[in-house]
Enzyme design. Structure first.
Site, PDB file in Angstrom:
ATOM      1  N   ASN A 261      -4.586  37.274   4.161  1.00 23.11           N
ATOM      2  CA  ASN A 261      -5.928  36.884   4.355  1.00 23.11           C
ATOM      3  C   ASN A 261      -6.432  36.987   2.913  1.00 23.11           C
ATOM      4  OD1 ASN A 261      -7.051  39.624   3.750  1.00 23.11           O
ATOM      5  ND2 ASN A 261      -6.141  40.425   5.582  1.00 23.11           N
TER       6      ASN A 261
ATOM      7  N   PRO B 205      -0.456  48.376  13.970  1.00 20.63           N
ATOM      8  CA  PRO B 205      -0.754  49.582  14.432  1.00 20.63           C
ATOM      9  C   PRO B 205      -2.279  49.738  13.435  1.00 20.63           C
ATOM     10  CG  PRO B 205       0.805  50.079  12.827  1.00 20.63           C
ATOM     11  CD  PRO B 205       0.831  48.579  13.230  1.00 20.63           C
ATOM     12  N   ASP B 206      -3.227  50.158  14.333  1.00 25.02           N
ATOM     13  CA  ASP B 206      -4.861  50.369  13.617  1.00 25.02           C
ATOM     14  C   ASP B 206      -4.549  51.755  12.831  1.00 25.02           C
ATOM     15  OD1 ASP B 206      -7.293  51.363  13.103  1.00 25.02           O
ATOM     16  OD2 ASP B 206      -8.165  50.387  15.022  1.00 25.02           O
TER      17      ASP B 206
HETATM   18  O1  C5P Z   1     -10.254  47.238  13.220  1.00 22.42           O
HETATM   19  P1  C5P Z   1     -11.028  46.277  12.470  1.00 22.42           P
HETATM   20  O2  C5P Z   1     -10.081  45.502  11.744  1.00 22.42           O
HETATM   21  O3  C5P Z   1     -11.916  45.539  13.186  1.00 22.42           O
HETATM   22  O4  C5P Z   1     -11.684  47.528  11.591  1.00 22.42           O
HETATM   23  C1  C5P Z   1     -11.888  47.329  10.253  1.00 22.42           C
HETATM   24  C2  C5P Z   1     -11.355  48.727   9.555  1.00 22.42           C
HETATM   25  O5  C5P Z   1     -10.309  49.357  10.125  1.00 22.42           O
HETATM   26  C3  C5P Z   1     -11.304  48.829   8.137  1.00 22.42           C
HETATM   27  O6  C5P Z   1     -11.659  49.826   7.448  1.00 22.42           O
HETATM   28  C4  C5P Z   1      -9.755  48.675   7.919  1.00 22.42           C
HETATM   29  O7  C5P Z   1      -9.189  49.127   6.910  1.00 22.42           O
HETATM   30  C5  C5P Z   1      -9.296  49.308   9.175  1.00 22.42           C
HETATM   31  N1  C5P Z   1      -8.130  48.894  10.012  1.00 22.42           N
HETATM   32  C6  C5P Z   1      -7.005  49.531   9.750  1.00 22.42           C
HETATM   33  N2  C5P Z   1      -5.846  49.156  10.400  1.00 22.42           N
HETATM   34  C7  C5P Z   1      -5.645  47.894  11.250  1.00 22.42           C
HETATM   35  C8  C5P Z   1      -6.977  47.190  11.161  1.00 22.42           C
HETATM   36  C9  C5P Z   1      -8.221  47.710  10.505  1.00 22.42           C
HETATM   37  O8  C5P Z   1      -6.999  50.671   9.190  1.00 22.42           O
HETATM   38  N3  C5P Z   1      -4.769  47.563  11.812  1.00 22.42           N
END
Ligand code: C5P
Length: 404
Positions: A215, A310-311
């Site tokens: 990205n 993974p989140d």
């Molecule tokens: O989950 P989302 O992308 O909407 O939220 C953004 C936040 O989550 C950011 O702080 C990003 O660093 C973190 N994030 C993460 N792992 C992912 C996706 C997002 O730590 N797979």
């Protein structure tokens, strides 16, 4: 925060120059310190004057340069060596030659600069510069330990190509790194001893040997947060996806490429963190089966199967005893609503929300900080200013959390 900035901008330092070819960098350093609002009084040894002239340093600093203990005493009491060290907030010796470091270690005072250092009533910061063999010499290392024992701050040296043509430890830090370190030195150490783990930059998910999914994140915000945390005295570790940025000196950096690698690095390092700040733009999906070689072009449709990553932030926030967790939300619309939903879903204390179209890759942005108490609007500013403001809010909330 403006109050802190004003205080730093009224600081004076003595910039001591000693005999090393690295002294050419001190001319630029002087300019950068003045740009930060720090006043610079230059004092040079005889050896420094053989590499660069006092006239150059006077022109850049805008003040007469002090060189002699006896002949050019400017004070009516003939006590420049005492007066100088009394009216300054810190002394920075950059470059500090092996000889000068030996003098400091032993308390010698046979010229103006060494006498000023011995008579000082302020912190002393030293940026060594010398040939790698001189640096490695046991006598040098003994002297260095003595300086550390005496509470003197050592900046660098770095490793790399040297003026003598050799390669190794002993290069003086770059002017920008030194100017940043001096600025940080004066910043109040509100996060002293606090360990902060930061993720930064984009991730890159391999499709085949030459292609991937990534990205437009530049990493600028994550690196700015790391730098601002360092200024506040935190022990900072940053896990960074691929960027073109230079990591500020003093930060432990772990480079990763994919989200899976970032996740493993976080799992390895998070147990030690008091605060976790997820700034990285982690790819939501990766290719189910990356191909080792380059996929050949054909007339038929190419279908890629994508599986979720993974989140990382969600994982950290869900640990049995998680650190204080901060996330970032880049949204293209409904900023507050989406960000607050995200904050609650991930169960994190604070989320910094910004509009993708404003923030990604830019040098400045506008942010809204959302936490359980409410919102703080950070008007448009450069990313370092935003990072400093974010950390001030983190400090407030973190302290409340640790006090309850
Ligand atoms: O989950 P989302 O992308 O909407 O939220 C953004 C936040 O989550 C950011 O702080 C990003 O660093 C973190 N994030 C993460 N792992 C992912 C996706 C997002 O730590 N797979």
């Amino acid at each position: 925060m403006q109050r802190i900035m004003n205080q730093i901008q009224n600081k004076n330092i003595i910039l001591g120059l000693t005999g090393s070819i690295a002294v050419y960098k001190s001319a630029e350093l002087t300019r950068l310190l003045l740009d930060q609002g720090i006043q610079v009084q230059v004092v040079m040894t005889d050896a420094a004057c053989r590499f660069i002239t006092p006239a150059t340093m006077q022109a850049l600093s805008g003040k007469p340069v002090f060189t002699e203990l006896w002949q050019d005493n400017h004070a009516t009491n003939q006590m420049d060596h005492i007066n100088l060290g009394r009216t300054t907030n810190a002394i920075l010796i950059a470059p500090a030659s092996a000889d000068f470091i030996a003098k400091l270690a032993h308390g010698l005072a046979d010229d103006l600069l060494s006498t000023v250092c011995l008579a000082r009533d302020c912190p002393l910061i030293v940026a060594p510069a010398m040939n790698r063999k001189m640096w490695e010499n046991p006598a040098m290392q003994r002297n260095l330990k003595q300086l550390e024992t005496d509470g003197i701050t050592i900046l660098g040296p770095a490793s790399g190509i040297q003026a003598c043509g050799e390669e190794g430890m002993g290069r003086m830090l770059e002017p920008g790194e030194l100017a940043d370190a001096v600025f940080s030195f004066f910043w109040p150490k509100l996060l002293s001893g606090i360990k902060i783990l930061i993720t930064a930059g984009p991730t890159y998910e391999q499709i085949d040997a030459v292609r991937g999914i990534t990205n437009r994140s530049s990493g600028k915000m994550g690196y700015a947060v790391a730098k601002a945390a360092l200024e506040l005295g935190a022990v900072v570790t940053m896990i960074s996806g691929p960027t073109t940025l230079l990591c500020p000196h003093g930060i432990a950096l772990k480079n990763v490429t994919s989200a899976a690698e970032m996740f493993s690095a976080v799992q390895e390092l998070v147990a030690d963190a008091d605060i976790f700040i997820g700034v990285a733009a982690v790819a939501d999906y990766r290719v189910a089966q990356p191909v080792e070689h380059k996929i050949k072009k054909s007339a038929s449709t190419l279908t890629l199967e994508l599986i979720p990553n993974p989140d990382i932030l969600g994982y950290v926030a869900g640990l049995p005893s998680p650190p204080f967790c901060v996330g970032f939300a880049a949204e293209s619309q409904n900023l507050r609503e989406y960000a607050e939903t995200k904050r609650k879903a991930k169960n994190i204390q604070l989320i910094a929300a910004n509009l993708v179209q404003e923030a990604i890759g830019a040098d400045d942005n506008e942010m809204v900080l959302l936490d359980a108490v409410g919102e703080t609007i950070l008007p448009r500013a450069d990313k370092l200013t935003q990072a400093r403001a974010l950390l001030q809010r983190i400090i407030q909330l973190y302290r409340q959390g640790t006090q309850t």
